[in-house]
Design a protein around this motif. Structure first.
Motif, PDB file in Angstrom:
ATOM      1  N   LEU A 265       0.841  -1.190   0.000  1.00 59.26           N
ATOM      2  CA  LEU A 265       0.000   0.000   0.000  1.00 59.26           C
ATOM      3  C   LEU A 265       0.879   1.245   0.000  1.00 59.26           C
ATOM      4  O   LEU A 265       1.749   1.393   0.866  1.00 59.26           O
ATOM      5  CB  LEU A 265      -0.908  -0.002   1.226  1.00 59.26           C
ATOM      6  CG  LEU A 265      -1.933   1.135   1.327  1.00 59.26           C
ATOM      7  CD1 LEU A 265      -2.974   1.009   0.213  1.00 59.26           C
ATOM      8  CD2 LEU A 265      -2.610   1.122   2.689  1.00 59.26           C
ATOM      9  N   ASN A 269      -1.741   6.427   1.752  1.00 55.61           N
ATOM     10  CA  ASN A 269      -3.011   6.109   1.095  1.00 55.61           C
ATOM     11  C   ASN A 269      -3.898   5.261   1.998  1.00 55.61           C
ATOM     12  O   ASN A 269      -3.403   4.430   2.756  1.00 55.61           O
ATOM     13  CB  ASN A 269      -2.770   5.358  -0.212  1.00 55.61           C
ATOM     14  CG  ASN A 269      -2.268   6.280  -1.315  1.00 55.61           C
ATOM     15  OD1 ASN A 269      -1.989   7.450  -1.078  1.00 55.61           O
ATOM     16  ND2 ASN A 269      -2.150   5.750  -2.521  1.00 55.61           N
ATOM     17  N   GLU A 274      -8.020   2.930  -1.953  1.00 50.33           N
ATOM     18  CA  GLU A 274      -6.978   2.495  -2.882  1.00 50.33           C
ATOM     19  C   GLU A 274      -7.543   1.634  -4.011  1.00 50.33           C
ATOM     20  O   GLU A 274      -7.073   1.703  -5.155  1.00 50.33           O
ATOM     21  CB  GLU A 274      -5.891   1.720  -2.137  1.00 50.33           C
ATOM     22  CG  GLU A 274      -4.657   1.417  -2.980  1.00 50.33           C
ATOM     23  CD  GLU A 274      -3.980   2.675  -3.508  1.00 50.33           C
ATOM     24  OE1 GLU A 274      -3.332   2.573  -4.567  1.00 50.33           O
ATOM     25  OE2 GLU A 274      -4.098   3.738  -2.865  1.00 50.33           O
TER      26      GLU A 274
END
Length: 411
Positions: A265, A269, A274
């Protein structure tokens, strides 16, 4: 699940490698029927168990759909003295006309899935909880199946809302299982993977047929001569489903390993957003290189419409069989059993056409033929005498089954 190229570090690759060898040693062993047990590949065995469970659950929902349709008509006062829904009932219940009840459940479930699946896909991609996610979805599905045994006139609307949620949970289950396919393919190779996917499909179809005929035969004996058969059949089907799928789900998920994240990731974020970001990036990458990726974009659009139409067949056919052909629950069960049986030669036809042409042409032909048979068949069935409509309905089911059997393997 989001669509992008994997971009992992050497450390993550090493971590994944350790997971690939943990507790899943490939060995040649045989099961009682004499067939190789997927070479001892535990995750492949587990996937086979889960496919069998999913097949039975799909079939149990066919009988539940008939119960919803009957109860909606009963609530609207549209049941005649023969305990059958009357034609052209326009009385609304909960804002819906009874005949639209099933399709509205499917629409609600589809909207929930459309808005939430990017988040679920991100959890699968960016965390190590994909196995846990599948198990949680499975447990909730089984609980809903158990609660729906109590579907009666006083509770059917709440049960229908639970069914919309169950449709979403079923998509989570499929996503969690399918996320392991690359893992299995890396371990066994593409040739064995092709054989495995064929076996999984055969297992799921066989499980559907076994469960379906079990319900039809059992309810045909127990409910012979009774009224409101649709409701009682659904209650029995849901009960049998719990007994059938619970051990299969347990045997299946016990064989799935805990997997590391397939992607990292980006810092800062949110995992909740996402998945949407990645989907948008994928759309941009396809549209930015139209010449290079035009075929890919067209394929995705085709998948969207083809899958939506094919998956909707069960819902639409249910309504047509109950209302248009006046079938009861047992007859509807026989119809779908015929569809399953005729899907087997359909796979062989698809394989033959694919060899003679190519997968692209074969897939297009399967969709064209299925659309023609489904649409023309409905109109022709309106012209046959009522006393023979059930027979011709079964013939129509066999024809549809051939093209469904052609469609999915070619896809």
């Amino acid at each position: 699940m989001t669509i992008t190229e994997s971009n992992t570090t050497d450390t993550r690759k090493s971590e994944q490698s350790s997971y690939l060898t943990e507790g899943t040693t490939i060995r040649a062993s045989k099961i009682c029927c004499g067939c190789y047990h997927f070479g001892g590949e535990k995750t492949a065995i587990g996937s086979n168990y889960l496919g069998a469970a999913r097949g039975a659950m799909i079939m149990s929902n066919i009988f539940l759909a008939g119960s919803f349709l009957y109860l909606a008509h009963e609530d609207a006062g549209c049941i005649n003295e023969e305990f059958k829904p009357v034609d052209d009932c326009q009385t609304r219940v909960y804002g819906f006309v009874p005949i639209a009840f099933l399709s509205n459940i499917a629409v609600i479930s589809g909207l929930i899935s459309a808005f939430c699946m990017p988040v679920i896909g991100a959890v699968v991609d960016y965390t190590n909880h994909r196995t846990l996610l599948g198990i949680v979805a499975t447990v909730l599905l089984v609980i809903i199946q158990a609660v729906q045994i109590g579907t009666v006139i006083e509770t059917y609307f709440v049960m229908a809302m639970l069914q919309a949620i169950a449709g979403f949970l079923f998509q989570i289950l499929i996503l969690a299982v399918y996320s392991f396919l690359p893992y299995i393919a890396r371990r066994v190779g593409k040739d064995k993977m092709r054989d495995y996917t064929s076996t999984w499909a055969l297992t799921q179809f066989s499980s559907q047929g076994i469960f379906l005929m079990g319900v039809v035969v059992f309810t045909g004996i127990v409910l012979f001569g009774m009224n409101e058969v649709a409701v009682k059949t659904a209650q029995i089907s849901q009960s049998m489903s719990i007994l059938y799928v619970t051990p299969l789900f347990i045997l299946g998920w016990r064989r799935f390993p805990k997997m590391p994240p397939s992607r990292e990731l980006p810092e800062g974020n949110s995992i909740l957003l996402e998945g949407f970001r990645q989907n948008w990036r994928t759309i941009q990458s396809i549209t930015a290189e139209k010449k290079k990726r035009k075929s890919l974009g067209t394929f995705f659009l085709t998948i969207i419409f083809a899958e939506a139409a094919t998956n909707a067949f069960t819902i639409v056919a249910n309504t047509f069989l109950y209302k248009g052909l006046n079938m009861n629950s047992q007859q509807v069960g026989i119809f779908f059993f015929i569809v399953l049986v005729f899907s087997l030669p359909g796979t062989q036809i698809g394989s033959y056409v694919t060899r003679k042409t190519n997968p692209n042409v074969s897939w297009r032909l399967s969709m064209l033929c299925m659309a023609i048979v489904a649409d023309v068949g409905v109109f022709l069935l309106d012209t046959v005498p009522k006393e023979s409509s059930h027979f011709y309905g079964y013939v129509w089911g066999g024809c549809v089954g051939i093209f469904i059997g052609w469609f999915y393997p070619t896809e």
